[in-house]
Write an enzyme that holds these catalytic residues in place. Structure first.
Site, PDB file in Angstrom:
ATOM      1  N   CYS A 107       0.870  -1.177   0.000  1.00  0.00           N
ATOM      2  CA  CYS A 107       0.000   0.000   0.000  1.00  0.00           C
ATOM      3  C   CYS A 107       0.905   1.224   0.000  1.00  0.00           C
ATOM      4  O   CYS A 107       2.114   1.114   0.188  1.00  0.00           O
ATOM      5  CB  CYS A 107      -0.855   0.067   1.261  1.00  0.00           C
ATOM      6  SG  CYS A 107      -1.866  -1.387   1.535  1.00  0.00           S
ATOM      7  N   ARG A 142       1.459   1.478  -5.970  1.00  0.00           N
ATOM      8  CA  ARG A 142       1.582   0.573  -4.827  1.00  0.00           C
ATOM      9  C   ARG A 142       0.254  -0.060  -4.425  1.00  0.00           C
ATOM     10  O   ARG A 142       0.201  -0.935  -3.553  1.00  0.00           O
ATOM     11  CB  ARG A 142       2.145   1.323  -3.613  1.00  0.00           C
ATOM     12  CG  ARG A 142       3.504   1.944  -3.850  1.00  0.00           C
ATOM     13  CD  ARG A 142       4.014   2.589  -2.580  1.00  0.00           C
ATOM     14  NE  ARG A 142       4.146   1.610  -1.520  1.00  0.00           N
ATOM     15  CZ  ARG A 142       5.183   0.808  -1.358  1.00  0.00           C
ATOM     16  NH1 ARG A 142       6.199   0.879  -2.180  1.00  0.00           N
ATOM     17  NH2 ARG A 142       5.216  -0.061  -0.373  1.00  0.00           N
ATOM     18  N   TRP A 182      -3.921  -1.614  -1.240  1.00  0.00           N
ATOM     19  CA  TRP A 182      -3.980  -2.869  -1.999  1.00  0.00           C
ATOM     20  C   TRP A 182      -4.329  -3.914  -0.955  1.00  0.00           C
ATOM     21  O   TRP A 182      -3.487  -4.303  -0.151  1.00  0.00           O
ATOM     22  CB  TRP A 182      -2.639  -3.167  -2.672  1.00  0.00           C
ATOM     23  CG  TRP A 182      -2.669  -4.391  -3.519  1.00  0.00           C
ATOM     24  CD1 TRP A 182      -2.255  -5.647  -3.162  1.00  0.00           C
ATOM     25  CD2 TRP A 182      -3.126  -4.488  -4.863  1.00  0.00           C
ATOM     26  NE1 TRP A 182      -2.431  -6.500  -4.214  1.00  0.00           N
ATOM     27  CE2 TRP A 182      -2.960  -5.830  -5.271  1.00  0.00           C
ATOM     28  CE3 TRP A 182      -3.667  -3.585  -5.770  1.00  0.00           C
ATOM     29  CZ2 TRP A 182      -3.319  -6.271  -6.544  1.00  0.00           C
ATOM     30  CZ3 TRP A 182      -4.011  -4.033  -7.027  1.00  0.00           C
ATOM     31  CH2 TRP A 182      -3.836  -5.371  -7.404  1.00  0.00           C
ATOM     32  N   ASN A 186       0.900  -0.082   6.092  1.00  0.00           N
ATOM     33  CA  ASN A 186       1.298  -0.875   4.936  1.00  0.00           C
ATOM     34  C   ASN A 186       1.947  -2.138   5.472  1.00  0.00           C
ATOM     35  O   ASN A 186       2.801  -2.060   6.352  1.00  0.00           O
ATOM     36  CB  ASN A 186       2.299  -0.064   4.088  1.00  0.00           C
ATOM     37  CG  ASN A 186       2.953  -0.890   3.003  1.00  0.00           C
ATOM     38  OD1 ASN A 186       2.356  -1.827   2.483  1.00  0.00           O
ATOM     39  ND2 ASN A 186       4.181  -0.539   2.655  1.00  0.00           N
ATOM     40  N   GLY A 187       1.537  -3.314   4.960  1.00  0.00           N
ATOM     41  CA  GLY A 187       2.135  -4.567   5.427  1.00  0.00           C
ATOM     42  C   GLY A 187       1.092  -5.451   6.082  1.00  0.00           C
ATOM     43  O   GLY A 187      -0.107  -5.242   5.926  1.00  0.00           O
ATOM     44  N   GLU A 227       7.794 -21.570 -18.131  1.00  0.00           N
ATOM     45  CA  GLU A 227       7.671 -20.153 -17.774  1.00  0.00           C
ATOM     46  C   GLU A 227       8.840 -19.349 -18.355  1.00  0.00           C
ATOM     47  O   GLU A 227       8.658 -18.229 -18.829  1.00  0.00           O
ATOM     48  CB  GLU A 227       7.603 -20.020 -16.243  1.00  0.00           C
ATOM     49  CG  GLU A 227       7.532 -18.600 -15.709  1.00  0.00           C
ATOM     50  CD  GLU A 227       6.332 -17.804 -16.188  1.00  0.00           C
ATOM     51  OE1 GLU A 227       5.445 -18.345 -16.848  1.00  0.00           O
ATOM     52  OE2 GLU A 227       6.311 -16.582 -15.912  1.00  0.00           O
ATOM     53  N   LYS A 284       8.286 -16.179 -20.862  1.00  0.00           N
ATOM     54  CA  LYS A 284       8.811 -14.838 -20.568  1.00  0.00           C
ATOM     55  C   LYS A 284       9.606 -14.315 -21.758  1.00  0.00           C
ATOM     56  O   LYS A 284       9.472 -13.158 -22.146  1.00  0.00           O
ATOM     57  CB  LYS A 284       9.719 -14.844 -19.329  1.00  0.00           C
ATOM     58  CG  LYS A 284       9.068 -14.937 -17.977  1.00  0.00           C
ATOM     59  CD  LYS A 284       8.319 -13.708 -17.531  1.00  0.00           C
ATOM     60  CE  LYS A 284       6.895 -13.736 -17.922  1.00  0.00           C
ATOM     61  NZ  LYS A 284       5.900 -14.413 -17.193  1.00  0.00           N
ATOM     62  N   GLU A 317       7.311 -13.427 -24.813  1.00  0.00           N
ATOM     63  CA  GLU A 317       6.409 -12.281 -24.709  1.00  0.00           C
ATOM     64  C   GLU A 317       7.136 -10.944 -24.601  1.00  0.00           C
ATOM     65  O   GLU A 317       6.606  -9.936 -25.047  1.00  0.00           O
ATOM     66  CB  GLU A 317       5.398 -12.455 -23.566  1.00  0.00           C
ATOM     67  CG  GLU A 317       5.994 -12.460 -22.187  1.00  0.00           C
ATOM     68  CD  GLU A 317       4.940 -12.647 -21.106  1.00  0.00           C
ATOM     69  OE1 GLU A 317       3.780 -12.295 -21.315  1.00  0.00           O
ATOM     70  OE2 GLU A 317       5.312 -13.145 -20.025  1.00  0.00           O
ATOM     71  N   HIS A 364      11.481 -37.080 -29.313  1.00  0.00           N
ATOM     72  CA  HIS A 364      10.325 -37.535 -30.090  1.00  0.00           C
ATOM     73  C   HIS A 364       9.961 -36.552 -31.204  1.00  0.00           C
ATOM     74  O   HIS A 364       8.817 -36.553 -31.677  1.00  0.00           O
ATOM     75  CB  HIS A 364       9.138 -37.792 -29.157  1.00  0.00           C
ATOM     76  CG  HIS A 364       9.424 -38.861 -28.152  1.00  0.00           C
ATOM     77  ND1 HIS A 364       9.504 -40.197 -28.477  1.00  0.00           N
ATOM     78  CD2 HIS A 364       9.738 -38.794 -26.823  1.00  0.00           C
ATOM     79  CE1 HIS A 364       9.812 -40.907 -27.397  1.00  0.00           C
ATOM     80  NE2 HIS A 364       9.964 -40.068 -26.376  1.00  0.00           N
ATOM     81  N   LYS A 383      -2.537  -6.720 -19.749  1.00  0.00           N
ATOM     82  CA  LYS A 383      -2.288  -7.285 -18.417  1.00  0.00           C
ATOM     83  C   LYS A 383      -3.441  -8.205 -17.996  1.00  0.00           C
ATOM     84  O   LYS A 383      -3.222  -9.244 -17.390  1.00  0.00           O
ATOM     85  CB  LYS A 383      -2.096  -6.149 -17.404  1.00  0.00           C
ATOM     86  CG  LYS A 383      -1.706  -6.610 -16.014  1.00  0.00           C
ATOM     87  CD  LYS A 383      -0.248  -7.016 -15.929  1.00  0.00           C
ATOM     88  CE  LYS A 383       0.106  -7.636 -14.600  1.00  0.00           C
ATOM     89  NZ  LYS A 383       1.315  -8.473 -14.706  1.00  0.00           N
TER      90      LYS A 383
HETATM   91  C1  F6R Z   1       2.461 -13.750 -18.798  1.00  0.00           C
HETATM   92  C2  F6R Z   1       1.176 -13.283 -18.321  1.00  0.00           C
HETATM   93  C3  F6R Z   1      -0.049 -13.955 -18.805  1.00  0.00           C
HETATM   94  C4  F6R Z   1      -1.011 -14.181 -17.630  1.00  0.00           C
HETATM   95  C5  F6R Z   1      -2.354 -14.750 -18.136  1.00  0.00           C
HETATM   96  C6  F6R Z   1      -3.292 -15.080 -16.991  1.00  0.00           C
HETATM   97  O1  F6R Z   1       3.506 -12.999 -18.260  1.00  0.00           O
HETATM   98  O2  F6R Z   1       1.122 -12.374 -17.544  1.00  0.00           O
HETATM   99  O3  F6R Z   1       0.246 -15.165 -19.433  1.00  0.00           O
HETATM  100  O4  F6R Z   1      -0.412 -15.064 -16.742  1.00  0.00           O
HETATM  101  O5  F6R Z   1      -2.965 -13.828 -18.987  1.00  0.00           O
HETATM  102  O6  F6R Z   1      -3.549 -13.951 -16.220  1.00  0.00           O
HETATM  103  P1  F6R Z   1      -4.198 -14.077 -14.792  1.00  0.00           P
HETATM  104  O7  F6R Z   1      -3.226 -14.755 -13.912  1.00  0.00           O
HETATM  105  O8  F6R Z   1      -4.495 -12.669 -14.382  1.00  0.00           O
HETATM  106  O9  F6R Z   1      -5.450 -14.896 -14.966  1.00  0.00           O
END
Ligand code: F6R
Length: 608
Positions: free
Chosen positions: A2, A27, A75, A101-102, A482, A486, A489, A505, A603
């Protein structure tokens, strides 16, 4: 996470607090509020929503002029993000006001004691205990009262507190969560982060952990938790506002990668007992029901799906329950068989991903029980779940998930151990060992971050590389997946995440000189097999990089070995992914790309 801001001085207080909060919105932004004090009167104005909603409310309520004030942008970690739970919080008599905060880990015990002593609580937050505790210490100067409260509170926290009877004083305290003082001329500022006061002053005082600070217009007094006076240490801020909002890091993504030790600490806070048991009281689900479950389904998308992969290994290994995992957008279309004895775990950092919501709704419609794992309190997933486990990573601004992934891993490991504990499927001594190892994760992730420079130097040689493979087996497989996601993307290069044993395979046909293969080798029971697979890649000319535990003699297979601290299988996923986040980051920045806003991505994905 926060944001806290405080001001004492001659300026119109509200005109310092509101812009300060706006600069701290990164934050947290689910609710916000301010408290203003002047000559025995106190105004508290707060609302659910963003700072813009608070600004509009302040405009309508026109608070009286003040000589000091504190503000907060939240948050949520305890209690829904509504107006009642928004900070500031006061005691019953409205004499003391606090923003925080915390996480106060022992809040439940403190609240019980205070309630028994006659205090009435209005919110569901852990924060409110501080206001009531301070009310009981009204005969002490505020700084001394806050010192005593800090000594009774457990966990990582930062506080800013005011009292009606001491109108030109703000007291702050810090343990584990950030807090800085901005030093002005006849005025002073207190904040979670520098951007809150940077337009007014570049002079600051760092507050170390376990310190209490008293801020008046013309003085700053610092004490430790034993009450000893300390000399404040002054510094000058060299950053501009934009850099300050990123904490001095060039991007939010890098900042969030570096926030992981703290975020993981928050995920664990208050969820394990001193005797090494997992304590998930917040998981409002009947243990008998958890004992009756005969099958688990885990659904998620993208990075969260990789956390689901780890959850499958953990839950199957620790509970012996069969676990199916599905990419959420596929789940409904294969007619999975669920009933009242099924447990669906939906994982979504945002809690709003439509594919994941559709999948969990399908599961519920078949009569299954639903546990949501989300980073956003009161998200759609949280509201629709029978019980929720929050990851407590704080807001993530970078589009690529980093700290929200590692905190998902930790939350799911806690959930796996909790299921094992409730169902009696694992020796309590073994659970205790793993719990104690989990408590080391923040420190181990910090060590893993130390490889950043080495990885940057390594990736400099790879400017022309167009093909990457990330390979692992068992617990290392989701980490490899993962790592590949990363890189794809944020660096826009082809990267395949594969089960190491599956390469022969088919995909091995793609291996030739110039391909980089990153192998993850932290899961001990598949280590030898993964290393043989890496030999196969090396024999075909690939450049081999291994992510391996400290002390593991894997050198001969690899062109380069990146070390992570040794730890138990599956728990190691948390540390092993850190070098891969850094690798993607450095490849992308070497290519001059905007890692915080990669092309074509959002996002939160609210379309199917
Ligand atoms: C990758 C990424 C996306 C999310 C996906 C699911 O860095 O951010 O692959 O992981 O869109 O998002 P959430 O977790 O919000 O359902």
């Amino acid at each position: 996470m926060c944001g806290i801001v405080g001001y004492v001085g001659p300026r119109p207080v509200i005109d310092v607090l509101l812009p300060g909060l706006t600069h701290l919105e990164y934050r947290g932004y689910d609710s916000a509020g301010v408290a203003l004090i002047r000559d025995g009167s106190m105004d508290v104005i707060k609302t659910a929503g963003r700072i813009a909603d608070l600004v509009a409310l302040v405009g309508r309520e026109a608070p009286r002029p003040a000589i000091s004030g504190i503000g907060h942008t939240r948050w949520a970690t305890h209690g829904a993000p509504n107006t009642v739970n928004a900070h500031p919080h006061t005691d019953d008599g409205g004499d003391v006001v606090v923003v925080h905060n915390g996480i106060i880990e022992n809040w439940a015990i403190l609240k019980r004691k205070l309630t028994e002593a006659g205090h009435e609580f209005t919110s569901d937050t852990d924060t409110e205990v501080v206001a009531h505790m301070l009310a009981d210490l009204s005969d002490l100067p505020l700084i001394e009262a806050v010192r005593q409260v800090m000594n009774q509170s457990e966990g990582a926290l930062a506080l800013a507190v005011m009292r009606r009877s001491e109108p030109n004083v703000i007291v702050g305290a810090r343990r584990g969560s950030p807090l800085v003082v901005g030093r002005g001329d006849g005025e002073n500022f207190l904040a979670s982060d520098i951007p809150a006061f940077l337009e007014h002053t570049r002079e600051m005082v760092i507050i170390e952990d376990d310190r209490v600070v008293e801020v008046r217009p013309g003085s700053i007094r610092l004490i430790d938790l034993e009450g000893n006076e300390l000399e404040p240490e002054h510094r000058k801020v060299e950053w501009d506002l934009e850099a300050a909002e990123r904490g001095g890091y060039p991007t939010f993504m890098l900042k969030e990668i570096h926030e992981q030790p703290h975020a993981i600490g928050d995920t664990l806070a208050g969820r394990v007992s001193e005797t090494g048991r997992v304590v998930l009281d917040e998981l409002d689900i009947d243990p008998d029901l958890l004992r009756r479950i005969d099958k688990v389904f885990v659904v998620a998308c993208g990075t969260s799906y990789h956390a689901a992969m780890m959850a499958k290994y953990a839950i199957e290994r620790w509970t012996r329950l069969p676990v199916e995992i599905d990419i959420a957008s596929e789940f409904r279309y294969r007619d999975p068989v669920l009933d009242e004895r099924s447990l669906v775990i939906g994982i979504s950092q945002s809690g709003e991903t439509i594919d994941t919501l559709a999948a969990v709704r399908y599961g519920k419609a078949q009569g299954a029980n639903l546990i949501g794992v989300s980073n956003v309190v009161d998200s759609a997933l949280a509201r629709e779940s029978d019980a929720v486990l929050y990851t407590r990573a704080g807001p993530e601004i970078g589009v690529a998930a980093t700290k929200t992934f590692t905190t998902q891993l930790v939350a799911l490991q806690l959930l796996g151990l909790y299921l094992a504990q409730v169902r009696g499927s694992m020796d309590p001594g073994r659970i205790e060992v793993l719990v104690r190892e989990m408590l080391r994760l923040p420190e181990q992730v910090e060590l893993a971050l130390g490889a950043s420079g080495e990885i940057e130097r390594l990736t400099r040689k790879w400017k022309s590389v167009r093909d990457y493979f990330f390979l692992g087996r068992s617990g290392d497989f989701p980490v490899a997946m993962e790592g590949a996601l990363k890189l794809k993307e944020i660096a826009y290069v082809r990267a395949e995440g594969y089960a190491a044993g599956e390469m022969k395979h088919g995909p091995i046909a793609l291996i030739e000189k110039g391909v980089v293969v990153v192998g993850v080798v932290t899961d001990s029971h598949v280590r030898a097999k993964t290393l043989s697979n890496m030999e196969e890649m090396r024999a075909r000319g690939a450049t081999i990089v291994l992510v391996a535990e400290e002390g593991d003699d894997v050198g001969a297979v690899a062109d380069h070995v990146v070390r992570v601290p040794a730890g138990p299988d599956l728990l190691c996923t948390v540390t092993a992914v850190v070098p891969l986040q850094l690798l993607a980051y450095h490849v992308a920045t070497a290519r001059g790309l905007d890692v915080d806003k990669p092309r074509n991505l959002a996002k939160t994905v609210t379309v199917e």
